[in-house]
Write an enzyme that holds these catalytic residues in place. Structure first.
Site, PDB file in Angstrom:
ATOM      1  N   HIS A 160       0.831  -1.204   0.000  1.00 35.54           N
ATOM      2  CA  HIS A 160       0.000   0.000   0.000  1.00 35.54           C
ATOM      3  C   HIS A 160       0.867   1.257   0.000  1.00 35.54           C
ATOM      4  CE1 HIS A 160      -3.993   1.996   1.171  1.00 35.54           C
ATOM      5  NE2 HIS A 160      -4.206   1.309   0.068  1.00 35.54           N
ATOM      6  N   HIS A 209      -2.607   1.730  12.800  1.00 31.62           N
ATOM      7  CA  HIS A 209      -2.138   1.103  11.542  1.00 31.62           C
ATOM      8  C   HIS A 209      -2.630  -0.354  11.554  1.00 31.62           C
ATOM      9  CE1 HIS A 209       0.229   0.456   8.043  1.00 31.62           C
ATOM     10  NE2 HIS A 209       1.456   0.516   8.540  1.00 31.62           N
ATOM     11  N   ILE A 260     -13.398   4.867  16.110  1.00 29.38           N
ATOM     12  CA  ILE A 260     -13.943   3.549  15.790  1.00 29.38           C
ATOM     13  C   ILE A 260     -12.907   2.867  14.906  1.00 29.38           C
ATOM     14  CG2 ILE A 260     -15.964   2.289  14.931  1.00 29.38           C
ATOM     15  CD1 ILE A 260     -16.711   4.430  17.056  1.00 29.38           C
ATOM     16  N   MET A 261     -12.299   1.819  15.442  1.00 29.70           N
ATOM     17  CA  MET A 261     -11.199   1.177  14.724  1.00 29.70           C
ATOM     18  C   MET A 261     -11.716   0.445  13.486  1.00 29.70           C
ATOM     19  SD  MET A 261      -8.689   2.284  16.072  1.00 29.70           S
ATOM     20  CE  MET A 261      -8.125   3.091  17.520  1.00 29.70           C
ATOM     21  N   PHE A 291     -12.082   2.250  10.685  1.00 24.96           N
ATOM     22  CA  PHE A 291     -12.696   3.318   9.875  1.00 24.96           C
ATOM     23  C   PHE A 291     -11.722   4.471   9.703  1.00 24.96           C
ATOM     24  CE2 PHE A 291     -16.187   0.863  11.307  1.00 24.96           C
ATOM     25  CZ  PHE A 291     -17.037   0.855  10.211  1.00 24.96           C
ATOM     26  N   HIS A 316      -9.107   6.790   6.929  1.00 26.74           N
ATOM     27  CA  HIS A 316      -7.826   6.512   6.280  1.00 26.74           C
ATOM     28  C   HIS A 316      -7.188   7.820   5.859  1.00 26.74           C
ATOM     29  CE1 HIS A 316      -4.915   4.863   3.411  1.00 26.74           C
ATOM     30  NE2 HIS A 316      -5.014   3.767   4.133  1.00 26.74           N
ATOM     31  N   ASP A 366      -9.186  -2.961   7.319  1.00 23.87           N
ATOM     32  CA  ASP A 366      -9.132  -3.753   8.549  1.00 23.87           C
ATOM     33  C   ASP A 366     -10.493  -4.135   9.099  1.00 23.87           C
ATOM     34  OD1 ASP A 366      -6.315  -3.897   8.881  1.00 23.87           O
ATOM     35  OD2 ASP A 366      -6.338  -1.755   9.288  1.00 23.87           O
ATOM     36  N   ARG A 380       2.237  -8.199   4.210  1.00 20.31           N
ATOM     37  CA  ARG A 380       2.908  -6.923   3.943  1.00 20.31           C
ATOM     38  C   ARG A 380       4.424  -7.095   3.860  1.00 20.31           C
ATOM     39  NH1 ARG A 380       0.952  -1.678   4.316  1.00 20.31           N
ATOM     40  NH2 ARG A 380      -0.904  -2.652   3.415  1.00 20.31           N
ATOM     41  N   ARG A 397      16.227  11.984   5.936  1.00 18.12           N
ATOM     42  CA  ARG A 397      16.560  12.753   7.146  1.00 18.12           C
ATOM     43  C   ARG A 397      15.937  14.137   6.995  1.00 18.12           C
ATOM     44  NH1 ARG A 397      17.477  16.675  10.635  1.00 18.12           N
ATOM     45  NH2 ARG A 397      19.231  16.361  12.071  1.00 18.12           N
TER      46      ARG A 397
HETATM   47  N1  COA Z   1     -13.354   7.107  14.314  1.00 19.81           N
HETATM   48  C1  COA Z   1     -13.831   8.306  14.709  1.00 19.81           C
HETATM   49  N2  COA Z   1     -13.333   9.471  14.278  1.00 19.81           N
HETATM   50  C2  COA Z   1     -12.318   9.412  13.402  1.00 19.81           C
HETATM   51  C3  COA Z   1     -11.792   8.210  12.933  1.00 19.81           C
HETATM   52  C4  COA Z   1     -12.356   7.023  13.438  1.00 19.81           C
HETATM   53  N3  COA Z   1     -11.886   5.846  13.040  1.00 19.81           N
HETATM   54  N4  COA Z   1     -10.805   8.466  12.048  1.00 19.81           N
HETATM   55  C5  COA Z   1     -10.713   9.782  11.965  1.00 19.81           C
HETATM   56  N5  COA Z   1     -11.619  10.360  12.775  1.00 19.81           N
HETATM   57  C6  COA Z   1     -11.842  11.782  12.973  1.00 19.81           C
HETATM   58  C7  COA Z   1     -10.782  12.339  13.895  1.00 19.81           C
HETATM   59  O1  COA Z   1     -11.153  12.292  15.249  1.00 19.81           O
HETATM   60  C8  COA Z   1     -10.697  13.761  13.396  1.00 19.81           C
HETATM   61  O2  COA Z   1     -11.813  14.481  13.884  1.00 19.81           O
HETATM   62  P1  COA Z   1     -11.678  16.007  14.328  1.00 19.81           P
HETATM   63  O3  COA Z   1     -11.283  16.731  13.064  1.00 19.81           O
HETATM   64  O4  COA Z   1     -13.024  16.340  14.827  1.00 19.81           O
HETATM   65  O5  COA Z   1     -10.588  16.034  15.356  1.00 19.81           O
HETATM   66  C9  COA Z   1     -10.885  13.618  11.882  1.00 19.81           C
HETATM   67  O6  COA Z   1     -11.636  12.434  11.717  1.00 19.81           O
HETATM   68  C10 COA Z   1      -9.564  13.513  11.116  1.00 19.81           C
HETATM   69  O7  COA Z   1      -8.786  12.485  11.707  1.00 19.81           O
HETATM   70  P2  COA Z   1      -7.199  12.409  11.654  1.00 19.81           P
HETATM   71  O8  COA Z   1      -6.698  11.498  12.733  1.00 19.81           O
HETATM   72  O9  COA Z   1      -6.623  13.778  11.612  1.00 19.81           O
HETATM   73  O10 COA Z   1      -7.009  11.783  10.220  1.00 19.81           O
HETATM   74  P3  COA Z   1      -5.695  11.051   9.757  1.00 19.81           P
HETATM   75  O11 COA Z   1      -5.686  11.076   8.304  1.00 19.81           O
HETATM   76  O12 COA Z   1      -4.520  11.598  10.470  1.00 19.81           O
HETATM   77  O13 COA Z   1      -5.932   9.575  10.365  1.00 19.81           O
HETATM   78  C11 COA Z   1      -6.328   7.315  10.664  1.00 19.81           C
HETATM   79  C12 COA Z   1      -6.116   8.456   9.651  1.00 19.81           C
HETATM   80  C13 COA Z   1      -6.322   6.002   9.916  1.00 19.81           C
HETATM   81  C14 COA Z   1      -5.164   7.308  11.688  1.00 19.81           C
HETATM   82  C15 COA Z   1      -7.671   7.517  11.395  1.00 19.81           C
HETATM   83  O14 COA Z   1      -8.732   7.543  10.473  1.00 19.81           O
HETATM   84  C16 COA Z   1      -7.924   6.479  12.470  1.00 19.81           C
HETATM   85  O15 COA Z   1      -7.450   6.642  13.601  1.00 19.81           O
HETATM   86  N6  COA Z   1      -8.652   5.373  12.148  1.00 19.81           N
HETATM   87  C17 COA Z   1      -8.855   4.296  13.080  1.00 19.81           C
HETATM   88  C18 COA Z   1      -7.685   3.341  13.051  1.00 19.81           C
HETATM   89  C19 COA Z   1      -7.649   2.500  11.816  1.00 19.81           C
HETATM   90  O16 COA Z   1      -8.660   1.925  11.418  1.00 19.81           O
HETATM   91  N7  COA Z   1      -6.468   2.392  11.221  1.00 19.81           N
HETATM   92  C20 COA Z   1      -6.250   1.570  10.048  1.00 19.81           C
HETATM   93  C21 COA Z   1      -6.037   2.409   8.828  1.00 19.81           C
HETATM   94  S1  COA Z   1      -5.961   1.388   7.390  1.00 19.81           S
END
Ligand code: COA
Length: 373
Positions: free
Chosen positions: A184, A219, A253-254, A256, A258, A310, A335, A354
């Site tokens: 990915h 992740h 909510i894990m 969800f 990306h 996931d 992966r 760096r």
């Molecule tokens: N559940 C609830 N809210 C979520 C969310 C989730 N899974 N993912 C993002 N959000 C919300 C954040 O709280 C944030 O809200 P805010 O603006 O009100 O503070 C907004 O959406 C943006 O989130 P952010 O963490 O800045 O986005 P990102 O691009 O940095 O994060 C992830 C991406 C994957 C880290 C994030 O979506 C997440 O934590 N997901 C759950 C873990 C997961 O499933 N990971 C596997 C990825 S393949």
């Protein structure tokens, strides 16, 4: 160059790659130009791993030889088995993966870059065995042989886990999950492997760093967390009520959301969802599937967040009889192919990674000797 701070490096193009595209217009998710939809319909994980590592799909003789090499490399060195026996029964399986990879690198080190593909194939072949040797030793005291007659990695894993030949459907489902987990682009663990490789260190150090990065719940660890969530509910209505409360409390909510798939759905989710539905019907897990579907509906409706790879992998693995704590290690098995392709590419074309930081700490101050502080 303008000094702009980009938290989390979101949207930063850190380098070029020939390995995959993620969410690119006209290409979607593709590995070396082949779409994920086509690869998951037509190929085996082994063909995809070959494609990632060697750049082209194998012809029949190349694929046969690749499979044969992977099958013949599954045995674990005796000292590695004794290390696995000493890892506590209560350790997380991702710690077993990280330690096993590092230990293999100490026992069978990569002494030159010319050996890199040998090391890659050896690691791909041994990862499931490392996990399941440790697992069986600590759950039943058995010192299993980490070899099987199964050619495909997915079937080999299921066979070692359950001690019998898996069903064709379970094998096919896990095989598809391995293809979608294989690669990915510049995700966190791959980037970690590339940063580590950029210092010209060895292959096992880069993979060990990547495994540690993948373990986190934001992740790869998300599939395990998604299952723990789904498992709490005995009906779709109960799930809806609780998810609404979690969102109200601003909990994540894990499974969800990306970094890349914000306006568009994760194409891997549709593929794995279809498999989860099929296996649910075959194995009588319809309720688990319905609960998952309701959670997906609620999170999309309330937060506009799509299910990622996931979420439905979690229910799928559960229905295949895989313990929840092993979900993220399955991600590792797959992966590892993508990480390895990136390590090879970074070595060939990359530069030391760096970046720099903007300092916002204390102003210059005088050192005070310890007795006077
Ligand atoms: N559940 C609830 N809210 C979520 C969310 C989730 N899974 N993912 C993002 N959000 C919300 C954040 O709280 C944030 O809200 P805010 O603006 O009100 O503070 C907004 O959406 C943006 O989130 P952010 O963490 O800045 O986005 P990102 O691009 O940095 O994060 C992830 C991406 C994957 C880290 C994030 O979506 C997440 O934590 N997901 C759950 C873990 C997961 O499933 N990971 C596997 C990825 S393949």
């Amino acid at each position: 160059m303008k000094n702009t701070i980009i938290p989390g490096l979101a949207g930063v193009i850190a380098d070029r790659t020939t390995i995959s595209t993620v969410g690119k217009s006209g290409l979607g998710l593709s590995y070396r130009g082949y779409s994920i939809e086509e690869l998951t319909k037509e190929a085996d994980f082994e063909e995809v791993a070959y494609l990632l590592l060697y750049g082209e799909l194998p012809v029949k003789s190349e694929l046969d030889a690749f499979r044969k090499r992977l099958t013949s490399l599954r045995g674990l060195p005796v000292p590695l088995k004794s290390i696995l026996e000493q890892i506590p029964a209560g350790a997380h399986p991702m710690d077993v993966m990280r330690t096993g990879c590092s230990a293999l690198g100490a026992m069978e080190p990569e002494t030159s870059e010319a050996e890199q593909l040998k090391c890659v194939e050896r690691l791909l072949a041994t990862l499931p065995g490392m996990l399941l040797y440790w697992h069986h030793f600590h759950t039943s005291g058995k010192r299993i042989e980490t070899v099987s007659d199964e050619e495909r990695l997915a079937c080999h894993f299921l066979n070692l886990l359950h001690g019998k030949s898996p069903t064709k459907e379970a094998c096919n489902a896990v095989n598809v999950s391995f293809i979608i987990y294989a690669e990915h682009e510049f995700n966190a663990s791959t980037f970690s492997a590339r940063v580590t490789t950029s210092t010209r260190t060895d292959y096992h150090s880069a993979i060990t760093a990547a495994i540690g990065t993948l373990k986190g719940p934001l992740h790869g660890g998300a599939n395990e967390e998604a299952m723990k969530l789904i498992d709490r509910f005995s009906s779709p209505d109960e799930a809806e009520k609780e998810i609404l409360q979690m969102l109200e409390r601003k909990e994540r909510i894990m499974g969800f959301g990306h970094r890349v798939y914000k306006e568009q759905a994760d194409p891997r989710s549709d593929i794995i969802k279809a498999w989860s539905k099929k296996i649910a019907e075959d194995t009588g897990h319809e309720l688990l599937y319905q609960v998952s579907e309701r959670i997906e509906e609620v999170v999309l409706r309330e937060k506009g967040l799509f299910a990622n790879v996931d979420f439905y992998s979690a229910s799928l693995y559960h229905m295949c009889g895989i313990p929840t704590v092993m979900f993220t290690p399955l991600f590792v098995f797959a992966r590892a192919a993508g990480w390895s392709a990136h390590i090879i590419e970074q070595r060939a074309t990359g530069r030391l990674i760096r970046p720099t930081a903007e300092y916002i700490g204390p102003k210059p101050r005088k050192f005070v000797p310890v007795e006077k502080r």
